[in-house]
Write a protein that holds these residues in place. Structure first.
Motif: not given
Length: 242
Positions: A30-31, A35-36, A41-42, A97-100
């Motif tokens: 879920i974390g 984060a995704m 959204a950004i 980067v975080v999304h990927g």
């Protein structure tokens, strides 16, 4: 017995969960989904702003070039020239980067949870769902090309610094520039169509009576952004922008 032994050995060598709250959150499924959703959204807000800015090309070179100059003076006189852009860029890079990374790790976790194929055929997923993974790769590669094309001018045949209108026309006067952009924007549209709805569900916006509205919103948003971005190369190809 042998299988149980292997599973026990595997679990014994599995690294312990992080001790910090942020680390434990990132470690959980879920974390990663949260984060995704947040990073998505950004990036979505950036895409909306970017599309609106791109459409200024239809108002002529003075309007487009003036808009590009304004972006570099946002925050003046508190911020120096281009500081706003240099503050925004690391935020976008971090979001990508975080999304990927989260998407890749969730994909690996999903495959590890069901290494054997399903015994019964499931209901086919939508086209957007099936192409989320390769669509993300296409978009990531396009971002690199886009920066080399319209930011640094490395792959633009006649790049002029400070003249985005001219550079846009040059890019979309080539068949490969149009092909790359069109394929990438279609991938973006499919990514948004599935991703927006998934992010809304992750953040708790879904529910009885709201799921249909969320699906309609994601479809409409994907359509508007896709058409808005594709309007620029189409405008150059048809002579509306020259």
């Amino acid at each position: 017995m042998a299988v149980a032994t292997k599973e026990r050995a595997r679990s014994e060598h599995r690294p312990p969960p992080p001790s910090s709250t942020l680390g434990r959150m990132w470690h959980s499924t879920i974390g990663k989904k949260t984060a995704m959703a947040v990073t998505g959204a950004i990036m979505l807000l950036y895409l909306v702003a970017h599309m609106v800015g791109n459409l200024k090309v239809f108002f002529g070179p003075d309007e487009m070039n003036g808009y590009a100059h304004w972006l570099r003076t946002i925050g003046d006189p508190v911020l120096h020239h281009e500081w706003f852009l240099w503050i925004m860029r690391p935020v976008l890079v971090a979001a990508v980067v975080v999304h990927g990374v989260a998407a890749y790790q969730l994909s690996r976790r999903d495959l590890a949870a069901r290494p054997v194929g399903y015994a019964h055929r499931r209901r086919p997923a939508s086209y957007a769902t099936r192409t989320m993974r390769w669509g993300g790769v296409i978009v990531a590669l396009f971002v690199v090309w886009h920066l080399l094309d319209l930011t640094t001018g490395t792959v633009n045949p006649d790049f002029r610094s400070g003249e985005p209108y001219h550079n846009i026309v040059e890019t979309f006067s080539t068949w490969y520039g149009n092909a790359i952009y069109i394929v990438a924007m279609l991938a973006v549209g499919l990514h948004i169509r599935h991703g927006f709805n998934s992010a809304a569900q992750t953040l708790g916006a879904g529910g009885r009576g709201r799921d249909r509205a969320l699906r309609l919103t994601s479809n409409a948003l994907a359509l508007v952004l896709t058409v808005g971005f594709l309007a620029v190369p189409v405008g150059v190809m048809t002579g509306l922008v020259d």
